[in-house]
Write a protein that holds these residues in place. Structure first.
Motif, PDB file in Angstrom:
ATOM      1  N   TYR A 140     -12.753   5.641  -3.473  1.00  0.00           N
ATOM      2  CA  TYR A 140     -11.448   4.998  -3.342  1.00  0.00           C
ATOM      3  C   TYR A 140     -11.142   4.068  -4.523  1.00  0.00           C
ATOM      4  O   TYR A 140     -10.294   3.194  -4.417  1.00  0.00           O
ATOM      5  N   ASP A 141     -11.843   4.270  -5.651  1.00  0.00           N
ATOM      6  CA  ASP A 141     -11.625   3.394  -6.809  1.00  0.00           C
ATOM      7  C   ASP A 141     -10.166   3.389  -7.259  1.00  0.00           C
ATOM      8  O   ASP A 141      -9.658   2.362  -7.693  1.00  0.00           O
ATOM      9  N   GLY A 142      -9.498   4.523  -7.155  1.00  0.00           N
ATOM     10  CA  GLY A 142      -8.082   4.584  -7.525  1.00  0.00           C
ATOM     11  C   GLY A 142      -7.247   3.633  -6.693  1.00  0.00           C
ATOM     12  O   GLY A 142      -6.328   2.982  -7.198  1.00  0.00           O
ATOM     13  N   LEU A 143      -7.570   3.535  -5.404  1.00  0.00           N
ATOM     14  CA  LEU A 143      -6.856   2.617  -4.524  1.00  0.00           C
ATOM     15  C   LEU A 143      -7.093   1.179  -4.948  1.00  0.00           C
ATOM     16  O   LEU A 143      -6.152   0.390  -5.044  1.00  0.00           O
ATOM     17  N   TRP A 144      -8.353   0.839  -5.192  1.00  0.00           N
ATOM     18  CA  TRP A 144      -8.649  -0.556  -5.558  1.00  0.00           C
ATOM     19  C   TRP A 144      -7.954  -0.936  -6.870  1.00  0.00           C
ATOM     20  O   TRP A 144      -7.459  -2.049  -7.014  1.00  0.00           O
ATOM     21  N   LYS A 145      -7.878   0.003  -7.807  1.00  0.00           N
ATOM     22  CA  LYS A 145      -7.183  -0.260  -9.081  1.00  0.00           C
ATOM     23  C   LYS A 145      -5.687  -0.440  -8.853  1.00  0.00           C
ATOM     24  O   LYS A 145      -5.066  -1.314  -9.456  1.00  0.00           O
ATOM     25  N   LEU A 146      -5.110   0.399  -7.991  1.00  0.00           N
ATOM     26  CA  LEU A 146      -3.678   0.261  -7.689  1.00  0.00           C
ATOM     27  C   LEU A 146      -3.373  -1.087  -7.043  1.00  0.00           C
ATOM     28  O   LEU A 146      -2.358  -1.708  -7.345  1.00  0.00           O
ATOM     29  N   THR A 152      -3.380  10.375   7.838  1.00  0.00           N
ATOM     30  CA  THR A 152      -2.235   9.541   8.206  1.00  0.00           C
ATOM     31  C   THR A 152      -2.335   8.179   7.532  1.00  0.00           C
ATOM     32  O   THR A 152      -1.362   7.680   6.970  1.00  0.00           O
ATOM     33  N   VAL A 153      -3.517   7.584   7.566  1.00  0.00           N
ATOM     34  CA  VAL A 153      -3.731   6.287   6.915  1.00  0.00           C
ATOM     35  C   VAL A 153      -3.535   6.415   5.408  1.00  0.00           C
ATOM     36  O   VAL A 153      -2.858   5.596   4.783  1.00  0.00           O
ATOM     37  N   LEU A 154      -4.126   7.448   4.820  1.00  0.00           N
ATOM     38  CA  LEU A 154      -3.976   7.647   3.377  1.00  0.00           C
ATOM     39  C   LEU A 154      -2.512   7.859   3.005  1.00  0.00           C
ATOM     40  O   LEU A 154      -2.050   7.363   1.979  1.00  0.00           O
ATOM     41  N   GLY A 155      -1.777   8.576   3.843  1.00  0.00           N
ATOM     42  CA  GLY A 155      -0.354   8.793   3.594  1.00  0.00           C
ATOM     43  C   GLY A 155       0.433   7.502   3.643  1.00  0.00           C
ATOM     44  O   GLY A 155       1.317   7.268   2.811  1.00  0.00           O
ATOM     45  N   LYS A 156       0.131   6.647   4.618  1.00  0.00           N
ATOM     46  CA  LYS A 156       0.807   5.346   4.716  1.00  0.00           C
ATOM     47  C   LYS A 156       0.542   4.500   3.477  1.00  0.00           C
ATOM     48  O   LYS A 156       1.449   3.869   2.924  1.00  0.00           O
ATOM     49  N   ILE A 157      -0.724   4.489   3.047  1.00  0.00           N
ATOM     50  CA  ILE A 157      -1.092   3.694   1.869  1.00  0.00           C
ATOM     51  C   ILE A 157      -0.394   4.244   0.629  1.00  0.00           C
ATOM     52  O   ILE A 157       0.170   3.485  -0.165  1.00  0.00           O
ATOM     53  N   ALA A 158      -0.423   5.560   0.446  1.00  0.00           N
ATOM     54  CA  ALA A 158       0.210   6.179  -0.720  1.00  0.00           C
ATOM     55  C   ALA A 158       1.704   5.881  -0.756  1.00  0.00           C
ATOM     56  O   ALA A 158       2.257   5.566  -1.818  1.00  0.00           O
ATOM     57  N   THR A 159       2.345   5.938   0.395  1.00  0.00           N
ATOM     58  CA  THR A 159       3.781   5.651   0.463  1.00  0.00           C
ATOM     59  C   THR A 159       4.053   4.197   0.093  1.00  0.00           C
ATOM     60  O   THR A 159       4.949   3.906  -0.695  1.00  0.00           O
ATOM     61  N   ILE A 218      -1.707  10.661  -2.701  1.00  0.00           N
ATOM     62  CA  ILE A 218      -3.025  10.519  -2.092  1.00  0.00           C
ATOM     63  C   ILE A 218      -4.134  10.777  -3.110  1.00  0.00           C
ATOM     64  O   ILE A 218      -5.139  10.079  -3.124  1.00  0.00           O
ATOM     65  N   GLY A 219      -3.913  11.728  -3.988  1.00  0.00           N
ATOM     66  CA  GLY A 219      -4.907  12.038  -5.018  1.00  0.00           C
ATOM     67  C   GLY A 219      -5.163  10.905  -5.993  1.00  0.00           C
ATOM     68  O   GLY A 219      -6.202  10.861  -6.650  1.00  0.00           O
ATOM     69  N   GLU A 220      -4.234   9.982  -6.086  1.00  0.00           N
ATOM     70  CA  GLU A 220      -4.425   8.816  -6.949  1.00  0.00           C
ATOM     71  C   GLU A 220      -5.276   7.741  -6.281  1.00  0.00           C
ATOM     72  O   GLU A 220      -5.821   6.883  -6.970  1.00  0.00           O
ATOM     73  N   ILE A 221      -5.375   7.778  -4.958  1.00  0.00           N
ATOM     74  CA  ILE A 221      -6.094   6.714  -4.275  1.00  0.00           C
ATOM     75  C   ILE A 221      -7.478   7.129  -3.763  1.00  0.00           C
ATOM     76  O   ILE A 221      -8.319   6.280  -3.521  1.00  0.00           O
ATOM     77  N   VAL A 222      -7.705   8.425  -3.616  1.00  0.00           N
ATOM     78  CA  VAL A 222      -9.007   8.878  -3.121  1.00  0.00           C
ATOM     79  C   VAL A 222      -9.396  10.202  -3.771  1.00  0.00           C
ATOM     80  O   VAL A 222      -8.537  11.034  -4.087  1.00  0.00           O
TER      81      VAL A 222
END
Length: 70
Positions: free
Chosen positions: A7-13, A47-54, A60-64
């Motif tokens: 999930y490094d992409g998420l932490w960077k975002l 569903t969680v990943l979709g909420k975060i991406a939105t 989603i591919g940017e966050i995980v």
């Protein structure tokens, strides 16, 4: 074989958007347990990943991604 997720992409975002993990739990109603799973590289629902991406205006591919280090 156990799948691990990165999930490094998420932490960077989050850093780029000046947000903290707690901000996601509050804004999106995600439980702290879900964030904890992500920190450990465990799977969470699409569903969680979709909420975060939105929320982060990303894909989603940017966050995980899969962590293929074995």
């Amino acid at each position: 074989m156990i799948l691990k997720f990165d999930y490094d992409g998420l932490w960077k975002l989050l850093i780029d958007k000046k947000m903290k993990k707690k901000d996601l739990t509050v804004k999106l109603g995600i439980s702290p347990t879900t964030i904890s799973k992500m920190v450990k590289g465990e799977p969470v629902s699409l569903t969680v990943l979709g909420k975060i991406a939105t929320e982060l205006e990303s894909d989603i591919g940017e966050i995980v991604c899969l962590d293929n280090e074995d």
